[in-house]
Design an enzyme around this catalytic site. Structure first.
Site, PDB file in Angstrom:
ATOM      1  N   HIS A  93     -10.748   4.532   9.722  1.00  0.00           N
ATOM      2  CA  HIS A  93      -9.893   3.440   9.262  1.00  0.00           C
ATOM      3  C   HIS A  93      -8.424   3.673   9.626  1.00  0.00           C
ATOM      4  CE1 HIS A  93      -7.638   1.195   6.053  1.00  0.00           C
ATOM      5  NE2 HIS A  93      -8.450   0.248   6.478  1.00  0.00           N
ATOM      6  N   TRP A 129       0.850  -1.193   0.000  1.00  0.00           N
ATOM      7  CA  TRP A 129       0.000   0.000   0.000  1.00  0.00           C
ATOM      8  C   TRP A 129       0.881   1.237   0.000  1.00  0.00           C
ATOM      9  CZ3 TRP A 129      -4.937   0.228  -1.095  1.00  0.00           C
ATOM     10  CH2 TRP A 129      -5.734  -0.882  -0.875  1.00  0.00           C
ATOM     11  N   PHE A 162      10.460   0.554  13.791  1.00  0.00           N
ATOM     12  CA  PHE A 162       9.205   1.101  13.283  1.00  0.00           C
ATOM     13  C   PHE A 162       9.475   2.195  12.258  1.00  0.00           C
ATOM     14  CE2 PHE A 162       5.235   3.557  13.581  1.00  0.00           C
ATOM     15  CZ  PHE A 162       4.316   2.534  13.454  1.00  0.00           C
ATOM     16  N   ARG A 217       8.590  12.845   4.488  1.00  0.00           N
ATOM     17  CA  ARG A 217       9.260  11.932   5.411  1.00  0.00           C
ATOM     18  C   ARG A 217       9.896  10.731   4.707  1.00  0.00           C
ATOM     19  NH1 ARG A 217       5.734  14.981   7.639  1.00  0.00           N
ATOM     20  NH2 ARG A 217       5.760  15.526   9.850  1.00  0.00           N
ATOM     21  N   PHE A 229      -1.561  -3.242   8.327  1.00  0.00           N
ATOM     22  CA  PHE A 229      -2.379  -4.059   9.226  1.00  0.00           C
ATOM     23  C   PHE A 229      -1.873  -5.502   9.263  1.00  0.00           C
ATOM     24  CE2 PHE A 229      -6.106  -6.495  10.534  1.00  0.00           C
ATOM     25  CZ  PHE A 229      -6.506  -5.777  11.654  1.00  0.00           C
TER      26      PHE A 229
END
Length: 155
Positions: A90, A24, A115, A129, A59
């Site tokens: 969402h 994604w 992360f 970023r 997810f």
């Protein structure tokens, strides 16, 4: 009496690293991946010690990270993705579950999960970023993984 200080460093980057990459928002995430690869290579990690694993989205990261960590093949996992806020809740569900799940994997397995998942309000923030004004968070996550591998080796 002297206080002992223990910290990770980048003097001898060793270990095997998994880059867990989201499909994604790939237009952003591919830049995070390139930043992470560049950082690992600059610190002396061989391409033979890097594996890239693609998952559908953030997810799905906790389950994929759990399987990677449980394999025993990796010293650290670098999670790279981008969750961009939209007009529904969402975003909150995906960002929250991804964050909590990855932290749980790291705590349960003892394998650092760095992360590098952007959680941003706009596409512009994501682009900033991933290699422009605000640096490259993929590169920063790879540095975190390197430092944690070093630190854990000293503890």
């Amino acid at each position: 009496m002297t206080i002992k200080i223990i910290e990770g460093d980048f003097k001898s980057a060793t270990g095997k690293y998994a880059l867990l990459v989201s499909r994604w928002n790939s237009f952003v995430v591919e830049h995070l991946k390139e930043g992470a690869l560049d950082t690992l290579r600059r610190h002396g990690v061989s391409d033979d010690d890097i594996e890239i694993v693609y998952a559908p989205g953030a997810f799905e990261f906790p389950l994929a990270a759990q399987k990677l960590a449980a394999s025993g093949d990796y010293d650290a996992i670098v999670a790279l993705g981008a969750v961009i806020r939209g007009g529904t809740p969402h975003f909150d569900y995906v960002a929250g579950e991804c964050t909590k799940g990855l932290a749980q994997v790291s705590l349960a397995t003892g394998i650092p999960v760095a992360f590098g998942v952007l959680t941003v309000d706009s596409i512009e923030q994501a682009i900033e970023r991933s290699g422009t004004k605000a640096g490259n968070k993929g590169s920063e996550a790879a540095e975190t993984a390197l430092e944690m591998v070093s630190l854990l080796g000293k503890l």
